[in-house]
Design an enzyme around this catalytic site. Structure first.
Site, PDB file in Angstrom:
ATOM      1  N   TYR A  49      -4.606  -0.313 -16.688  1.00  0.00           N
ATOM      2  CA  TYR A  49      -3.922   0.801 -16.035  1.00  0.00           C
ATOM      3  C   TYR A  49      -2.495   0.873 -16.555  1.00  0.00           C
ATOM      4  O   TYR A  49      -1.750  -0.098 -16.495  1.00  0.00           O
ATOM      5  CB  TYR A  49      -3.907   0.609 -14.513  1.00  0.00           C
ATOM      6  CG  TYR A  49      -3.252   1.753 -13.776  1.00  0.00           C
ATOM      7  CD1 TYR A  49      -3.875   2.990 -13.691  1.00  0.00           C
ATOM      8  CD2 TYR A  49      -2.014   1.594 -13.168  1.00  0.00           C
ATOM      9  CE1 TYR A  49      -3.279   4.047 -13.014  1.00  0.00           C
ATOM     10  CE2 TYR A  49      -1.418   2.643 -12.494  1.00  0.00           C
ATOM     11  CZ  TYR A  49      -2.058   3.864 -12.417  1.00  0.00           C
ATOM     12  OH  TYR A  49      -1.471   4.913 -11.758  1.00  0.00           O
ATOM     13  N   ASP A  86       2.504  -3.566 -22.303  1.00  0.00           N
ATOM     14  CA  ASP A  86       2.787  -3.092 -20.948  1.00  0.00           C
ATOM     15  C   ASP A  86       3.045  -4.298 -20.049  1.00  0.00           C
ATOM     16  O   ASP A  86       2.117  -5.011 -19.660  1.00  0.00           O
ATOM     17  CB  ASP A  86       1.608  -2.267 -20.435  1.00  0.00           C
ATOM     18  CG  ASP A  86       1.849  -1.660 -19.061  1.00  0.00           C
ATOM     19  OD1 ASP A  86       2.781  -2.106 -18.358  1.00  0.00           O
ATOM     20  OD2 ASP A  86       1.099  -0.751 -18.678  1.00  0.00           O
ATOM     21  N   LYS A 105       8.425  -2.521 -11.706  1.00  0.00           N
ATOM     22  CA  LYS A 105       8.276  -3.435 -10.572  1.00  0.00           C
ATOM     23  C   LYS A 105       9.511  -4.315 -10.380  1.00  0.00           C
ATOM     24  O   LYS A 105      10.504  -3.887  -9.826  1.00  0.00           O
ATOM     25  CB  LYS A 105       7.017  -4.303 -10.744  1.00  0.00           C
ATOM     26  CG  LYS A 105       5.760  -3.555 -11.123  1.00  0.00           C
ATOM     27  CD  LYS A 105       5.222  -2.695 -10.018  1.00  0.00           C
ATOM     28  CE  LYS A 105       3.874  -2.107 -10.398  1.00  0.00           C
ATOM     29  NZ  LYS A 105       3.332  -1.173  -9.420  1.00  0.00           N
TER      30      LYS A 105
END
Length: 443
Positions: A153, A248, A278
């Site tokens: 994702y 990522d 995050k």
């Protein structure tokens, strides 16, 4: 746990939310649809705990999906945000804090003297970071195609939702309506951990591929670690064809170590662009793209690849990110690692005692339960697990005051604030949850 009666309930808040927002949420997994219970509406948090509208307290293993790595409302982070807010919420102009955070990111991402991040562009979300990285890769190479791995994702931009993990996996969606077929066709999806399949794709389309994008270690289909040397091998393959590797680290960056997964992968490798999110924003909306000066300076205003954002580098988010990174020292990581190991080991013991077929997959201090006999290695083996065992497991933990990620396809997040008392509460709740999982049957 339950402390007092509130004027509202979670069910009432959910009904109100559904009348105002699609599904009653602003991010699909929050609806608790895959775990079969009413979502909790939280009103406060401190350290390792969160409190809902009914006044019930839970030990939290979501941690805002990763950013609360020091614990919720860490005093230094809160003070940094308060101090920044006192000087203004945003200026629509550059601030010294943006530069300081960029320098901090560049200094942390190092391994054996190598520093792959020489320039940083701050944005507001992980989706924006990966979207920008892909545009930059296309601009740098003059090519259109992107390779991604099934189950990974990378945010909800059009070209990256094919066979995605996270909420897409939770909702059992093949992708998303509204994505034009020509855009979807620019993304080539390959099974994870399968170098032969990747080589076949490059043999057929290598001259058209701008980049491979990969989660540094997958954590959006549960934890599925890369095979030994996999990241190094895909970097070499991409570079052999003149393509780039986009790493990522939106979820793993500064979570699993000082330099993210890049810093601890057993086999060193060279990514061209790295995306962060995050943790780097300390709980406020902030993400980043980093890479070499030559690549990054293709971005406007120096180069032809356009990217902009009104709230990029917002001073409050920058302050939260800097304070979080400043306090993520060796002692903090040691506490996180120790707590994660205790919880993961206890979960394995409880499930084994209850006779539940399972494996605990780990990547640094990230871990997840997979209800399978053998460790899943790709999206297909992840989907083949007995996922029906997770909803009763989740509900049993919630009943005992432990808030887990509301999906079997997500990692568990331990913070530096998970002290012995918090860990003990989690450990004590696990046997009943394991029994609930053992008693579960397919629908």
């Amino acid at each position: 746990m339950t402390t007092h009666t509130s004027h509202t309930t979670n069910a009432e808040e959910f009904a109100r939310a559904r009348a105002a927002m699609p599904g009653g949420v602003n991010s699909p997994v929050r609806a608790f649809g895959s775990v079969g219970t009413t979502p909790r509406f939280f009103v406060s948090a401190s350290g390792p705990r969160v409190t809902d509208v009914e006044g019930r307290e839970y030990v939290d293993l979501v941690g805002s999906w990763g950013p609360a790595i020091l614990g919720h409302a860490h005093p230094a982070v809160v003070k940094a945000v308060q101090d920044a807010a006192a000087h203004g919420l945003g200026f629509g102009a550059s601030t010294p804090g943006e530069t300081a955070l960029a320098e901090l990111i560049e200094a942390r991402v190092t391994r054996d003297g190598a520093r792959p991040v020489e320039r940083v562009r701050l944005v507001s979300t992980g989706t924006e970071a990966t979207m920008t990285a892909i545009r930059l890769a296309r601009g740098a190479t003059g090519r259109d195609l992107i390779v991604k791995f099934a189950g990974h994702y990378h945010g909800h931009s059009d070209g990256l939702l094919a066979e995605a993990g996270s909420g897409v996996a939770t909702l059992a969606m093949p992708g998303s309506a509204g994505v034009p077929a020509p855009i979807a066709a620019q993304t080539l999806v390959v099974p994870y951990n399968d170098l032969d399949a990747l080589r076949e794709v490059f043999d057929a389309r290598g001259d058209d591929i701008a980049a491979i994008i990969v989660e540094a270690t997958p954590a959006n289909m549960g934890i599925v670690p890369p095979a030994h040397g996999f990241n190094a091998a895909i970097a070499d393959l991409a570079h052999a064809y003149g393509a780039l590797l986009i790493l990522d680290e939106v979820l793993t960056g500064f979570r699993v170590g000082t330099a993210g997964w890049y810093g601890i992968d057993p086999v060193p490798f060279v990514p061209d662009l790295i995306t962060f999110g995050k943790v780097v924003g300390g709980g406020l909306p902030l993400a980043a793209i980093g890479g070499s000066a030559a690549l990054m300076e293709l971005l406007a205003p120096l180069g032809p690849v356009y990217q902009a954002g009104t709230l990029s580098g917002n001073p409050l988010a920058v302050a939260a990110g800097r304070a979080t990174l400043d306090h993520l020292d060796a002692d903090a990581y040691e506490r996180i690692d120790r707590g994660a190991e205790r919880i993961a080991d206890a979960a394995a013991s409880a499930l084994s005692e209850a006779g539940v077929t399972h494996v605990i997959q780990r990547a640094g201090n990230l871990f997840s339960i997979q209800f399978a006999a053998e460790p899943p290695t790709d999206y297909e083996t992840v989907k083949a697990q007995e996922a029906f065992r997770y909803p009763p497991f989740f509900r049993a933990m919630l009943d005992q005051g432990v808030s887990l990620p509301p999906s079997v396809f997500e990692a568990w997040f331990v913070s530096a604030a998970h002290d012995d008392e918090a860990v003990a509460q989690i450990v004590d709740a696990l046997p009943a949850a394991a029994r609930a999982a053992a008693e579960a049957t397919p629908d």
